[in-house]
Design a protein around this motif. Structure first.
Motif, short mmCIF file in Angstrom:
data_model
loop_
_atom_site.label_atom_id
_atom_site.label_comp_id
_atom_site.label_asym_id
_atom_site.label_seq_id
_atom_site.Cartn_x
_atom_site.Cartn_y
_atom_site.Cartn_z
N UNK A 111 -8.85 12.13 19.41
CA UNK A 111 -9.86 13.06 18.92
C UNK A 111 -10.24 14.06 19.99
N UNK A 112 -10.61 15.25 19.53
CA UNK A 112 -11.20 16.28 20.38
C UNK A 112 -12.40 16.82 19.61
N UNK A 146 -8.30 13.07 23.36
CA UNK A 146 -8.26 11.83 24.12
C UNK A 146 -8.18 10.67 23.14
N UNK A 147 -7.56 9.60 23.58
CA UNK A 147 -7.35 8.46 22.70
C UNK A 147 -8.63 7.66 22.57
N UNK A 148 -8.90 7.21 21.34
CA UNK A 148 -10.05 6.36 21.06
C UNK A 148 -9.51 4.94 20.85
N UNK A 149 -10.00 4.01 21.64
CA UNK A 149 -9.48 2.64 21.59
C UNK A 149 -10.30 1.78 20.65
N UNK A 150 -9.79 0.60 20.35
CA UNK A 150 -10.46 -0.45 19.57
C UNK A 150 -10.81 -0.04 18.14
N UNK A 151 -9.95 0.73 17.49
CA UNK A 151 -10.13 1.04 16.08
C UNK A 151 -9.17 0.16 15.29
N UNK A 152 -9.73 -0.64 14.40
CA UNK A 152 -8.92 -1.61 13.66
C UNK A 152 -8.27 -1.01 12.43
N UNK A 153 -9.00 -0.12 11.72
CA UNK A 153 -8.43 0.47 10.52
C UNK A 153 -9.05 1.83 10.26
N UNK A 188 -8.89 15.65 14.80
CA UNK A 188 -8.68 14.20 14.82
C UNK A 188 -7.25 13.91 14.43
N UNK A 189 -6.59 13.02 15.16
CA UNK A 189 -5.20 12.68 14.90
C UNK A 189 -5.14 11.17 14.66
N UNK A 190 -4.64 10.78 13.49
CA UNK A 190 -4.46 9.38 13.16
C UNK A 190 -2.96 9.17 12.96
N UNK A 191 -2.37 8.29 13.74
CA UNK A 191 -0.93 8.05 13.61
C UNK A 191 -0.67 6.55 13.55
N UNK A 192 0.37 6.21 12.83
CA UNK A 192 0.75 4.82 12.66
C UNK A 192 1.30 4.61 11.27
N UNK A 193 1.51 3.35 10.91
CA UNK A 193 2.04 3.02 9.59
C UNK A 193 0.91 3.09 8.56
N UNK A 194 1.16 3.77 7.46
CA UNK A 194 0.14 3.92 6.43
C UNK A 194 0.60 3.32 5.12
N UNK A 195 -0.38 2.95 4.30
CA UNK A 195 -0.12 2.46 2.95
C UNK A 195 -1.02 3.24 2.00
N UNK A 196 -0.50 3.63 0.86
CA UNK A 196 -1.31 4.29 -0.15
C UNK A 196 -1.66 3.26 -1.21
N UNK A 197 -2.98 3.06 -1.39
CA UNK A 197 -3.45 2.05 -2.32
C UNK A 197 -4.46 2.67 -3.28
N UNK A 198 -4.72 1.97 -4.36
CA UNK A 198 -5.75 2.39 -5.30
C UNK A 198 -7.10 1.91 -4.76
N UNK A 199 -8.16 2.64 -5.07
CA UNK A 199 -9.47 2.30 -4.53
C UNK A 199 -9.93 0.94 -5.03
#
Length: 134
Positions: free
Chosen positions: A78-79, A51-58, A85-96
C-alpha cells in the motif's frame, strides 16, 4: 576448387538447400513476456512508494453483483499518499452466500439489498420445504 574436395555436384546441392538470408528455422522459440511485465510493475510500484503490509490473513473484494473475490494469505502492498493498494496472490471467486457467516462484519450499507434478497430466498426455500413435507 582444386584441393578443397568440393565438386560441382556438392556445390549444386548446397545451393539448392541454401536460401537468401540463411537456412529456414523450423521452430520459433517461445518468449516469456510475464517476467518483463512483472519487473516493470515492480519498478512502477517502487516509484509510487508502496510498502508491504504484513500479517494480513485474508482479503475479500465484494462486487456489486453479489460475488466475492477472496484472497487467502495474500501479499498486500500500500501507498497511502498515492491512494494505491496492491493485493496479489491466489484468488477464488465465490458467491456471497458461501462466505456469509464469516464476512458479515465486513459488509457495509451498500450490501444490505443483497442481504435482504438472500434472506427472502432462504425463507422462501424453508416455506417450500415445509409445504413439501405436509
Amino acid at each position: 576448387m582444386v584441393g578443397t574436395g568440393m565438386t560441382r555436384e556438392k556445390l549444386q546441392k548446397m545451393a539448392e538447400v541454401a536460401r537468401v538470408g540463411g537456412v529456414r528455422r523450423r521452430h520459433k522459440a517461445a518468449r516469456k513476456v510475464t517476467s518483463g511485465e512483472d519487473s516493470k510493475l515492480q519498478q512502477n510500484l517502487k516509484k509510487l512508494g508502496v510498502s508491504q503490509i504484513a500479517d494480513i490473513e485474508e482479503v475479500n473484494l465484494i462486487m456489486e453483483d453479489g460475488s466475492v473475490i477472496h484472497f487467502n494469505h495474500p501479499k498486500v502492498q500500500a501507498s497511502i499518499q498515492s491512494n494505491t493498494y496492491v493485493v496479489s496472490g491466489n484468488s477464488e471467486t465465490k458467491n456471497i452466500s458461501e462466505m456469509l457467516p464469516n464476512i458479515i462484519d465486513q459488509l457495509g450499507a451498500e450490501s444490505m439489498p443483497q442481504l435482504q434478497e438472500l434472506k427472502e430466498k432462504i425463507q422462501g426455500e424453508k416455506v417450500e420445504e415445509k409445504a413439501a413435507e405436509e
